[in-house]
Design an enzyme around this catalytic site. Structure first.
Site, PDB file in Angstrom:
ATOM      1  N   CYS A  43      -6.422  -1.662   0.349  1.00  0.00           N
ATOM      2  CA  CYS A  43      -5.741  -1.866   1.688  1.00  0.00           C
ATOM      3  C   CYS A  43      -6.634  -2.500   2.675  1.00  0.00           C
ATOM      4  CB  CYS A  43      -5.007  -0.737   1.951  1.00  0.00           C
ATOM      5  SG  CYS A  43      -4.012  -1.036   3.299  1.00  0.00           S
ATOM      6  N   CYS A  80       0.771  -1.187   0.038  1.00  0.00           N
ATOM      7  CA  CYS A  80      -0.015  -0.077  -0.007  1.00  0.00           C
ATOM      8  C   CYS A  80       0.891   1.139  -0.024  1.00  0.00           C
ATOM      9  CB  CYS A  80      -0.902   0.046   1.197  1.00  0.00           C
ATOM     10  SG  CYS A  80      -1.954   1.424   1.471  1.00  0.00           S
ATOM     11  N   CYS A 128       0.320   3.115   3.449  1.00  0.00           N
ATOM     12  CA  CYS A 128       0.671   2.724   4.969  1.00  0.00           C
ATOM     13  C   CYS A 128       1.587   1.572   4.819  1.00  0.00           C
ATOM     14  CB  CYS A 128      -0.518   2.287   5.688  1.00  0.00           C
ATOM     15  SG  CYS A 128      -1.460   0.854   5.149  1.00  0.00           S
ATOM     16  N   CYS A 167      -5.669   0.500   5.988  1.00  0.00           N
ATOM     17  CA  CYS A 167      -6.052   1.853   5.913  1.00  0.00           C
ATOM     18  C   CYS A 167      -7.135   2.391   5.324  1.00  0.00           C
ATOM     19  CB  CYS A 167      -4.802   2.829   5.772  1.00  0.00           C
ATOM     20  SG  CYS A 167      -4.385   2.697   3.748  1.00  0.00           S
ATOM     21  N   ASP A 225      21.609  -5.934 -16.263  1.00  0.00           N
ATOM     22  CA  ASP A 225      21.534  -6.914 -15.349  1.00  0.00           C
ATOM     23  C   ASP A 225      20.366  -8.021 -16.037  1.00  0.00           C
ATOM     24  OD1 ASP A 225      20.845  -8.776 -13.428  1.00  0.00           O
ATOM     25  OD2 ASP A 225      20.162  -7.459 -12.040  1.00  0.00           O
TER      26      ASP A 225
END
Length: 450
Positions: free
Chosen positions: A231, A209, A212, A234, A359
């Site tokens: 979420c 989230c 939060c 929150c 990479d």
């Protein structure tokens, strides 16, 4: 226009003419030359244009092409950077190369690299920002997805009166408070159920989230971190969507049919990710005054573009050349291949130059294990890092003895001719694709340039 910018424009236009008429190529050098003379030449070149900036990790080139095709239906001439040269010098070149034709509205639709949004916005004042998605991509250049979004936001903050048209299914795009007007789009399929409550697979990035740091849950997930998120800690959740895909009707590697609102649409390419690209373009087109019928006609006429499911005829082969550059994009291409009804040969080309990301570990996050190998009659591995890709396929269950390895483009082209199937899918990183297309152009298999 001052003297410096005038000289820069003349030099840039002259070099573009020479490169394209004599040397038959070049997408960024004219821009580099013009910027060397006047670093702010883009400010002068873009004067009078309503500029739409398209940015995000995946889908920029296809989305830009679809937006341009749609807006041309209503407004005539639209300036764009069709080669996918999306850094500042490539954008300057696009303006230098453009020969303005009849239009009722001067519009520029520009694909812009995420790390270049701030620099470009400083020099031209966009009317609209279009945000496709943010996935983990080229960690050496962008870092994590949060730093990538920060680069984009730093650009948007320079144009607080510009409209934002963003993918509402990406949790990150509604996480930062901005004064801009916002329009969100996303998927709202018939099987969406508000009572659903589940998490994304454990290896999915971007599922914390943004408010939060709790793990996000989903009512519906389309792919990767995209979907109807919320979420439970929150209360942060997907924003209200203005434009939606309401049904996926049919999918093959060569075509998609889907419903947006009450109308069916089709495009002649495959992959769920391209439905998102179409939805993004549809949202922009509707915001710019196009009707459903005008958008549907533009989509039906859209041509495949450079390296993005580009169709190439060679000998008796039908080659589908597909750019892959990060785990999410590669995963979605692999899922698309599983919709192929015919036998095919698979060619994978892996490079690790700066433009690809140095990479190569990202190939281990893609689900090669999930490929339907019964349909794959031969595998050919090439590119500078062919040994890395070959080992990845071996671990995924491909027999090393049945894999051909050929890093040389000229001999690879000859091997493609010998493959046992008519259909050939080539999955390639960016610089490997450029090298292969150059070799094919020298053999007159395709036209030079982009």
């Amino acid at each position: 226009m001052n003297l410096k910018s005038g000289i820069a424009k003349i030099a840039g236009k002259s070099s573009y003419w020479f490169l394209h008429n004599v040397l038959k190529g070049g997408t960024s050098f004219p821009g580099k030359l013009a910027m060397k003379i006047d670093p702010e030449v883009l400010n002068s070149l873009a004067k009078g244009y309503e500029t739409i900036i398209v940015t995000g990790t995946n889908g920029k080139t296809m989305t830009t092409a679809l937006i341009v095709e749609a807006l041309r239906k209503k407004y005539g001439d639209v300036l764009t950077n069709p080669s996918g040269s999306n850094m500042q010098q490539g954008i300057v070149t696009a303006f230098l190369a453009h020969k303005h034709k009849h239009s009722t509205r001067k519009i520029a639709v520009l694909e812009v690299d995420e790390a270049n949004v701030k620099m470009v916005t400083q020099l031209l004042h966009p009317k609209t920002f279009v945000l496709t998605n943010i996935f983990r991509d080229q960690m050496d250049r962008y870092g994590e997805i949060y730093t990538t979004y920060e680069k984009i936001v730093n650009g948007i903050k320079l144009a607080p009166d510009a409209k934002i048209i963003a993918n509402g299914d990406a949790s990150i795009f509604s996480s930062v408070e901005l004064p801009n007007e916002k329009v969100f789009y996303g998927f709202k399929l018939p099987n969406d159920k508000v009572e659903n409550d589940f998490k994304a697979p454990v290896n999915t990035d971007g599922v914390l989230c943004p408010k939060c740091d709790h793990i996000l849950h989903y009512h519906e997930r389309i792919y990767a971190n995209l979907g109807d998120f919320f979420c439970p800690n929150c209360g942060y959740h997907r924003p209200e969507l203005k434009y939606t895909v309401n049904e996926i009707i049919d999918q093959t590697p060569n075509g998609l049919k889907f419903k947006m609102g009450k109308k069916d649409y089709s495009i002649n390419i495959g992959g769920t990710y391209n439905i998102y690209n179409a939805l993004t373009a549809y949202s922009v087109a509707r915001e710019y005054g196009l009707s459903d019928e005008e958008v549907a006609q533009a989509f039906a006429e859209n041509k495949r573009i450079f390296g993005r499911q580009e169709m190439i005829k060679y000998a008796d082969k039908e080659i589908d050349l597909i750019l892959v550059k990060n785990p999410v994009g590669l995963d979605e291409v692999l899922h698309m291949l599983n919709t192929e009804k015919d036998d095919y040969s698979l060619v994978t080309l892996l490079n690790a130059n700066h433009a690809d990301g140095i990479d190569t570990s990202w190939i281990w996050d893609a689900d090669f294990e999930g490929l339907n190998r019964d349909k794959i009659k031969k595998t050919l591995v090439g590119g500078q890092r062919w040994h890395d890709m070959g080992f990845r396929l071996e671990i995924a269950g491909f027999e090393p003895g049945s894999m051909l390895t050929n890093p040389d483009d000229d001999s690879l082209i000859e091997e493609i001719k010998k493959l046992p199937t008519k259909k050939v899918y080539i999955l390639s990183t960016y610089t490997a694709m450029l090298a292969l297309r150059k070799a094919m152009a020298e053999k007159k298999i395709i036209k030079a340039g982009m």
